[in-house]
Structure formats: C-alpha cells, structure tokens
Design a protein around this motif. Structure first.
Motif, PDB file in Angstrom:
ATOM      1  N   SER A 123     113.962  42.707  35.615  1.00  0.00           N
ATOM      2  CA  SER A 123     113.304  42.399  34.340  1.00  0.00           C
ATOM      3  C   SER A 123     113.066  40.903  34.190  1.00  0.00           C
ATOM      4  O   SER A 123     111.993  40.462  33.743  1.00  0.00           O
ATOM      5  CB  SER A 123     114.152  42.921  33.174  1.00  0.00           C
ATOM      6  OG  SER A 123     114.298  44.322  33.230  1.00  0.00           O
ATOM      7  N   ALA A 124     114.082  40.107  34.570  1.00  0.00           N
ATOM      8  CA  ALA A 124     113.935  38.651  34.480  1.00  0.00           C
ATOM      9  C   ALA A 124     112.841  38.163  35.422  1.00  0.00           C
ATOM     10  O   ALA A 124     112.066  37.258  35.086  1.00  0.00           O
ATOM     11  CB  ALA A 124     115.264  37.969  34.812  1.00  0.00           C
ATOM     12  N   PHE A 125     112.756  38.780  36.604  1.00  0.00           N
ATOM     13  CA  PHE A 125     111.710  38.390  37.559  1.00  0.00           C
ATOM     14  C   PHE A 125     110.328  38.708  36.992  1.00  0.00           C
ATOM     15  O   PHE A 125     109.407  37.895  37.102  1.00  0.00           O
ATOM     16  CB  PHE A 125     111.913  39.116  38.882  1.00  0.00           C
ATOM     17  CG  PHE A 125     110.838  38.824  39.898  1.00  0.00           C
ATOM     18  CD1 PHE A 125     110.933  37.712  40.715  1.00  0.00           C
ATOM     19  CD2 PHE A 125     109.733  39.643  40.019  1.00  0.00           C
ATOM     20  CE1 PHE A 125     109.934  37.427  41.635  1.00  0.00           C
ATOM     21  CE2 PHE A 125     108.725  39.367  40.923  1.00  0.00           C
ATOM     22  CZ  PHE A 125     108.828  38.261  41.745  1.00  0.00           C
ATOM     23  N   ASN A 126     110.189  39.902  36.399  1.00  0.00           N
ATOM     24  CA  ASN A 126     108.901  40.263  35.819  1.00  0.00           C
ATOM     25  C   ASN A 126     108.510  39.295  34.707  1.00  0.00           C
ATOM     26  O   ASN A 126     107.337  38.905  34.587  1.00  0.00           O
ATOM     27  CB  ASN A 126     108.954  41.693  35.282  1.00  0.00           C
ATOM     28  CG  ASN A 126     108.988  42.727  36.388  1.00  0.00           C
ATOM     29  OD1 ASN A 126     108.580  42.463  37.518  1.00  0.00           O
ATOM     30  ND2 ASN A 126     109.503  43.912  36.096  1.00  0.00           N
ATOM     31  N   SER A 127     109.501  38.918  33.883  1.00  0.00           N
ATOM     32  CA  SER A 127     109.223  37.948  32.815  1.00  0.00           C
ATOM     33  C   SER A 127     108.805  36.603  33.391  1.00  0.00           C
ATOM     34  O   SER A 127     107.876  35.947  32.897  1.00  0.00           O
ATOM     35  CB  SER A 127     110.455  37.788  31.924  1.00  0.00           C
ATOM     36  OG  SER A 127     110.803  39.010  31.312  1.00  0.00           O
ATOM     37  N   MET A 128     109.507  36.193  34.453  1.00  0.00           N
ATOM     38  CA  MET A 128     109.175  34.915  35.097  1.00  0.00           C
ATOM     39  C   MET A 128     107.767  34.960  35.693  1.00  0.00           C
ATOM     40  O   MET A 128     106.979  34.019  35.543  1.00  0.00           O
ATOM     41  CB  MET A 128     110.189  34.614  36.195  1.00  0.00           C
ATOM     42  CG  MET A 128     109.931  33.306  36.927  1.00  0.00           C
ATOM     43  SD  MET A 128     110.813  33.195  38.491  1.00  0.00           S
ATOM     44  CE  MET A 128     109.894  34.410  39.457  1.00  0.00           C
ATOM     45  N   ALA A 129     107.446  36.091  36.386  1.00  0.00           N
ATOM     46  CA  ALA A 129     106.116  36.217  36.986  1.00  0.00           C
ATOM     47  C   ALA A 129     105.034  36.198  35.916  1.00  0.00           C
ATOM     48  O   ALA A 129     103.977  35.565  36.087  1.00  0.00           O
ATOM     49  CB  ALA A 129     106.041  37.498  37.808  1.00  0.00           C
ATOM     50  N   GLU A 130     105.293  36.877  34.793  1.00  0.00           N
ATOM     51  CA  GLU A 130     104.315  36.890  33.700  1.00  0.00           C
ATOM     52  C   GLU A 130     104.139  35.500  33.106  1.00  0.00           C
ATOM     53  O   GLU A 130     103.014  35.079  32.787  1.00  0.00           O
ATOM     54  CB  GLU A 130     104.772  37.867  32.613  1.00  0.00           C
ATOM     55  CG  GLU A 130     103.785  38.047  31.479  1.00  0.00           C
ATOM     56  CD  GLU A 130     102.472  38.649  31.936  1.00  0.00           C
ATOM     57  OE1 GLU A 130     101.443  38.337  31.313  1.00  0.00           O
ATOM     58  OE2 GLU A 130     102.478  39.419  32.920  1.00  0.00           O
ATOM     59  N   GLU A 131     105.266  34.770  32.968  1.00  0.00           N
ATOM     60  CA  GLU A 131     105.186  33.412  32.435  1.00  0.00           C
ATOM     61  C   GLU A 131     104.455  32.488  33.406  1.00  0.00           C
ATOM     62  O   GLU A 131     103.677  31.614  32.980  1.00  0.00           O
ATOM     63  CB  GLU A 131     106.594  32.874  32.168  1.00  0.00           C
ATOM     64  CG  GLU A 131     106.637  31.494  31.527  1.00  0.00           C
ATOM     65  CD  GLU A 131     106.027  31.469  30.138  1.00  0.00           C
ATOM     66  OE1 GLU A 131     105.605  30.378  29.708  1.00  0.00           O
ATOM     67  OE2 GLU A 131     105.964  32.535  29.487  1.00  0.00           O
ATOM     68  N   LEU A 132     104.682  32.681  34.715  1.00  0.00           N
ATOM     69  CA  LEU A 132     103.965  31.877  35.702  1.00  0.00           C
ATOM     70  C   LEU A 132     102.458  32.138  35.625  1.00  0.00           C
ATOM     71  O   LEU A 132     101.650  31.205  35.707  1.00  0.00           O
ATOM     72  CB  LEU A 132     104.476  32.194  37.113  1.00  0.00           C
ATOM     73  CG  LEU A 132     105.840  31.623  37.493  1.00  0.00           C
ATOM     74  CD1 LEU A 132     106.260  32.121  38.870  1.00  0.00           C
ATOM     75  CD2 LEU A 132     105.803  30.093  37.481  1.00  0.00           C
ATOM     76  N   LYS A 133     102.102  33.431  35.473  1.00  0.00           N
ATOM     77  CA  LYS A 133     100.674  33.749  35.326  1.00  0.00           C
ATOM     78  C   LYS A 133     100.096  33.095  34.074  1.00  0.00           C
ATOM     79  O   LYS A 133      98.978  32.562  34.086  1.00  0.00           O
ATOM     80  CB  LYS A 133     100.484  35.267  35.262  1.00  0.00           C
ATOM     81  CG  LYS A 133     100.642  35.966  36.589  1.00  0.00           C
ATOM     82  CD  LYS A 133     100.067  37.369  36.547  1.00  0.00           C
ATOM     83  CE  LYS A 133     100.790  38.242  35.555  1.00  0.00           C
ATOM     84  NZ  LYS A 133     100.256  39.627  35.566  1.00  0.00           N
ATOM     85  N   LYS A 134     100.892  33.148  33.002  1.00  0.00           N
ATOM     86  CA  LYS A 134     100.422  32.548  31.747  1.00  0.00           C
ATOM     87  C   LYS A 134     100.240  31.041  31.900  1.00  0.00           C
ATOM     88  O   LYS A 134      99.219  30.480  31.477  1.00  0.00           O
ATOM     89  CB  LYS A 134     101.425  32.846  30.631  1.00  0.00           C
ATOM     90  CG  LYS A 134     101.061  32.217  29.302  1.00  0.00           C
ATOM     91  CD  LYS A 134     102.131  32.498  28.251  1.00  0.00           C
ATOM     92  CE  LYS A 134     101.821  31.788  26.955  1.00  0.00           C
ATOM     93  NZ  LYS A 134     102.888  32.013  25.937  1.00  0.00           N
ATOM     94  N   GLN A 135     101.236  30.388  32.524  1.00  0.00           N
ATOM     95  CA  GLN A 135     101.144  28.942  32.702  1.00  0.00           C
ATOM     96  C   GLN A 135      99.997  28.561  33.628  1.00  0.00           C
ATOM     97  O   GLN A 135      99.316  27.554  33.405  1.00  0.00           O
ATOM     98  CB  GLN A 135     102.470  28.401  33.252  1.00  0.00           C
ATOM     99  CG  GLN A 135     103.638  28.489  32.288  1.00  0.00           C
ATOM    100  CD  GLN A 135     103.385  27.733  30.995  1.00  0.00           C
ATOM    101  OE1 GLN A 135     102.794  26.646  31.001  1.00  0.00           O
ATOM    102  NE2 GLN A 135     103.826  28.296  29.875  1.00  0.00           N
ATOM    103  N   GLU A 136      99.799  29.376  34.679  1.00  0.00           N
ATOM    104  CA  GLU A 136      98.686  29.103  35.581  1.00  0.00           C
ATOM    105  C   GLU A 136      97.349  29.282  34.855  1.00  0.00           C
ATOM    106  O   GLU A 136      96.413  28.498  35.041  1.00  0.00           O
ATOM    107  CB  GLU A 136      98.750  30.046  36.788  1.00  0.00           C
ATOM    108  CG  GLU A 136      97.633  29.870  37.797  1.00  0.00           C
ATOM    109  CD  GLU A 136      97.652  28.533  38.504  1.00  0.00           C
ATOM    110  OE1 GLU A 136      96.653  28.193  39.174  1.00  0.00           O
ATOM    111  OE2 GLU A 136      98.675  27.807  38.375  1.00  0.00           O
ATOM    112  N   ARG A 137      97.296  30.312  34.023  1.00  0.00           N
ATOM    113  CA  ARG A 137      96.080  30.531  33.245  1.00  0.00           C
ATOM    114  C   ARG A 137      95.851  29.378  32.267  1.00  0.00           C
ATOM    115  O   ARG A 137      94.717  28.890  32.116  1.00  0.00           O
ATOM    116  CB  ARG A 137      96.192  31.855  32.492  1.00  0.00           C
ATOM    117  CG  ARG A 137      94.942  32.255  31.737  1.00  0.00           C
ATOM    118  CD  ARG A 137      95.015  33.689  31.266  1.00  0.00           C
ATOM    119  NE  ARG A 137      96.156  33.938  30.403  1.00  0.00           N
ATOM    120  CZ  ARG A 137      97.230  34.643  30.767  1.00  0.00           C
ATOM    121  NH1 ARG A 137      97.297  35.164  31.980  1.00  0.00           N
ATOM    122  NH2 ARG A 137      98.244  34.816  29.934  1.00  0.00           N
TER     123      ARG A 137
END
Length: 457
Positions: A206-220
């Motif tokens: 779950s933490a990894f998914n949150s991190m990946a989503e946050e990385l996508k958001k930051q990249e966006r």
C-alpha cells in the motif's frame, strides 16, 4: 540466488527444522531404548525370581554361600546372561564367567535384579553382568529407531516443501514491488502492485502504491510547471523581442509607449522569477523569516496603503474591521506579501463597483484574517486546486491582469512557514473568502513598537 530472501528463509527454516526434529528424534530414541530396557529388566526380574528363590533356599539350608559357584555353573546354561551373586557384604561369591570371584567393587556390576533373603536382613544379592539383548529385542529396537529416523526424514522433507510454498507465496508481493521499483527506476512511473494481505507486506504494498502515485503526481506537476513557466515567459519575452527587433530594424522609433511596454513586460518577468524563487525556497524549507513582534493592524494598514491605487483604478471598495490590538511574532514583509496576494486575487475576481471585506479576529489562541470578495466564486471541483502552482479558475482573465498563477501558492507556503494555515470557502456565484490563521503572541497595546494605524477604505 544465494542472496535472495527466499533462499535465506529456506536455509533458516531447514536449519531450525533439522535441529528441532533431530533433537526430538534423539530424545525419542534414547527414551525408547531406556524404557524398553526397563521393561525387559522387569520382565527378566520375574524370570530370575525362580533362581533367586532357589539361591535363597540354598543359603537357608547351608547357612553360607560355600559351593554356590557349582550351583550357578549348573544352572547358567538355562539363562542367556551372565549372572553374578554377591554376599550381603557385597563380595562376589559366584560368577558364571568366574573372573569376578572375591571382587567387592560395585562399579564392576551392572544390574541388580533380586535381593536374597529378607529385605531388612538380606543374605545376598543377584546381579546381571553385561546383559546382552536377544536377537528379538535387537530387531524390535532397530525397527523402533528406524521408524523414528524415517519419521524425522519425512518431517524435514515436508517442512522444506511447505517452506518453499510459503516463502514463494509470502515473498511474491515483495518480488512484485521490487520489479515495479526497478521499472520506476527506468522512468516508468505508471506502476501499481496488488495488495493481497493486511500484514506488514500488505502495508508495504500500500505504501509503495501511494509512493508511486505521488511520484506520478509530482512528475505531472513538474511537467505542468515547466510548460506553465514556458507559457508565462513566452508572452512578455515575445513582446520585448518584438519591440527590440522593430527598434533595431528601424521600423519603430524609441518612444515613451515602447519604453513603457518594455518596462511592464520586464517587470512581469522579474515578478515571475521572484515568485518562482520564493516558492522554491519555501517548499525546500530554506526560506529565511525575519520574525519580530508587530501589531497586526500595522501590517494591514501597510497593505491597504499599497493597494489603494489599484482599488481606485478598479472602482472597488475595501472595508476593514479589526478585533482589537493583536501582537504577532511574524516576518512582517512576508505576511504583507500574503495579504497583498490575497487582496490582488480578490480584486481580479471582483466586479466593478464591488466590495472587499478584510476582517481580523482573535479566537482560541489564534488570529484569523479573512478576505472576502463579491466575485463569481469558485466551482466546487476547482476548490482543491486553487493553491496549486499556475492553477487558474479563469485562465484568460487572470493572464490579462498580469497574474503569474503563483500568488496563492506562495501565500500558502508563507503562511505554513509561520506555522499557520490558509483556507478558502466559496460558492459559485456567491464570492469567495480566504482565511489566514496564525498563532498570536499577545493581545494588547505594546510599547515601543512602530505604529501605523491609518486604515483605508
């Protein structure tokens, strides 16, 4: 392979199982052998009861053990084991092997199977020396020990098999996370792993998914910011370049209109660069705050004074209402910047002839500064994004007025740097209210403080 967690778990479980089952097998083997010997001893004690009665009768008839060796020799062929007879004093008086005669060492004897005579007044003792198991006994013990060994081997193999299955099932989410992390490392941020459990591994997924989503958001956000910065820079740079090119080619003379246009566009570029610098420093936590005690009314007065000309140009009225003298421990220039940004935002979205209300109120050890306008309001779906960088509810109108789209973002960062917060309430068509909440130092008149109490409206 040998460095994998699965391999380490497998080796660790195998060692634990081997030690545990080996210990159980060893203890079971020794216990089975001991219990079997004890049972055989009790059984043999019954077998030798007749011999003990015979020897006791012999002693009662003769009154001594003289000649007992001959009696033992005659009956020794009936028994398989070596028999030793001692007197009541412990001295060997008969031995089927004949080499312990006269020996009084108890250490040389093994198993006492009978006491001859009365228990409180014995006439002698009967021992078995070097008792040998019969072939049948050997076969029985061998089968028991073989069964224990076979069961131990089966248990170890079963444990290895179950460990392989368990480790594969348990570590599969970690393997999936590792693979997804490697893909992220190579630039593919669109990653998500399945959460199959609620244990620590599930929480890690779950933490990894949150991190990946946050990385996508930051990249966006990063891509959007680059695009927005380029867009914001293009307009004034294009105008400056156009004027300078026309002047250089001689198609336009250097006049006041051209100079004013160059100045306005260069000022817009400088403001954009300054805003980006302030935002970067604030988000990195490296913004230096020159905190000092100052009355809130003094900051408000300075802001109102600096915005008065703009209010007159837009034909907008500003009303202020103060809740007494509130002393804050803040950086006055930064709070001035926050209030100025919020007021300019209110002016941009207020209709001509409209009214802006600025109120200060002290509640629960905090001071609230509210700025309300009578503008078109903010749609519900836009409210969560009003403090995002370069976000505009009405992009064309904001750009026309010269806004960079960073004012609200910078205001939020500056307020949070003062351990405060900024919120917005709005309904479509009913205006908006931005509220800044700051911790306050004390309420009352402070001596020796610079004062500027002229409110404008």
């Amino acid at each position: 392979m040998i460095y994998s967690i699965r391999w380490k778990l497998l080796v660790g479980f195998i060692l634990i199982v081997v030690v545990a089952i080996g210990t159980v097998a060893f203890v079971a083997n020794r216990s089975a052998t001991g219990e079997f010997d004890r049972y055989i001893t009790q059984d043999q004690a019954l077998k030798y009861q007749r011999l003990s009665l015979m020897l006791s009768s012999y002693y009662e008839q003769t009154g001594s053990w003289e000649g007992a060796q001959e009696l033992i020799d005659r009956i020794s062929k009936t028994y398989q084991n070596r028999i030793v007879l001692t007197s009541d004093e412990g001295s060997v008086v008969a031995d089927t092997a004949g080499d312990l005669m006269g020996n009084s060492s108890q250490a040389a004897l093994n198993l006492k199977i009978a006491t001859l005579g009365e228990a409180d007044n014995p006439s002698g003792f009967l021992y078995l020396k070097d008792r040998k198991r019969s072939e049948l006994e050997k076969i029985f013990l061998s089968s028991v020990n073989n069964s224990i060994t076979f069961a131990a081997i089966i248990s170890v193999l079963a444990a290895i098999f179950l460990t392989l299955i368990y480790s594969r099932r348990t570590l599969k989410p970690i393997k999936d996370i590792t693979s997804a992390a490697e893909r992220i490392e190579h630039g593919n941020l669109d990653q998500e792993v399945d959460v199959r459990s609620r244990d620590e591994v599930g929480k890690l997924a779950s933490a990894f998914n949150s991190m990946a989503e946050e990385l996508k958001k930051q990249e966006r956000l990063r891509k959007n910011m680059v695009s927005d910065v380029a867009h914001e820079l293009r307009s004034p740079l294009t105008k400056i370049h156009g004027y300078l090119k026309a002047i250089k080619e001689g198609t336009m003379e250097t006049n006041e209109k051209a100079i004013n246009s160059l100045y306005r566009n260069s000022r817009l570029l400088k403001r954009l660069v300054d805003d980006l610098h302030d935002l970067t420093m604030a988000e990195a936590g490296r913004l230096n705050l020159d905190k000092q005690p100052i009355l809130l009314d003094d900051i408000v007065s300075r802001v109102v004074e600096s915005i008065n000309l703009r209010l007159e140009e837009e034909n907008i009225e500003l009303n202020t209402e103060s809740n007494g003298e509130i002393l804050l421990n803040v950086d006055p220039d930064r709070i001035h910047q926050v209030l100025l940004n919020l007021l300019e935002n209110a002016i941009v979205h207020s209709p001509e002839g409209g009214t802006i209300q600025l109120d200060t109120e002290l509640t629960d050890n905090q001071v609230e500064i509210s700025i309300s306008d009578e503008g078109e309001g903010i749609p519900k779906e836009d409210l969560p994004h009003v403090f995002d960088r370069f976000y505009r509810v009405d992009r064309s109108r904001s750009r026309t007025t010269g806004g960079t789209g960073l004012g609200l973002t910078i205001s939020k960062e500056l307020v949070e740097a003062h351990e405060g917060k900024v919120e917005v309430r709005s309904e479509k068509g009913e205006g908006s209210t931005f509220t800044v909440t700051l911790p306050y130092k004390e309420k009352g008149v402070a001596d020796n403080l610079p004062r500027n109490r002229e409110n404008s409206s």
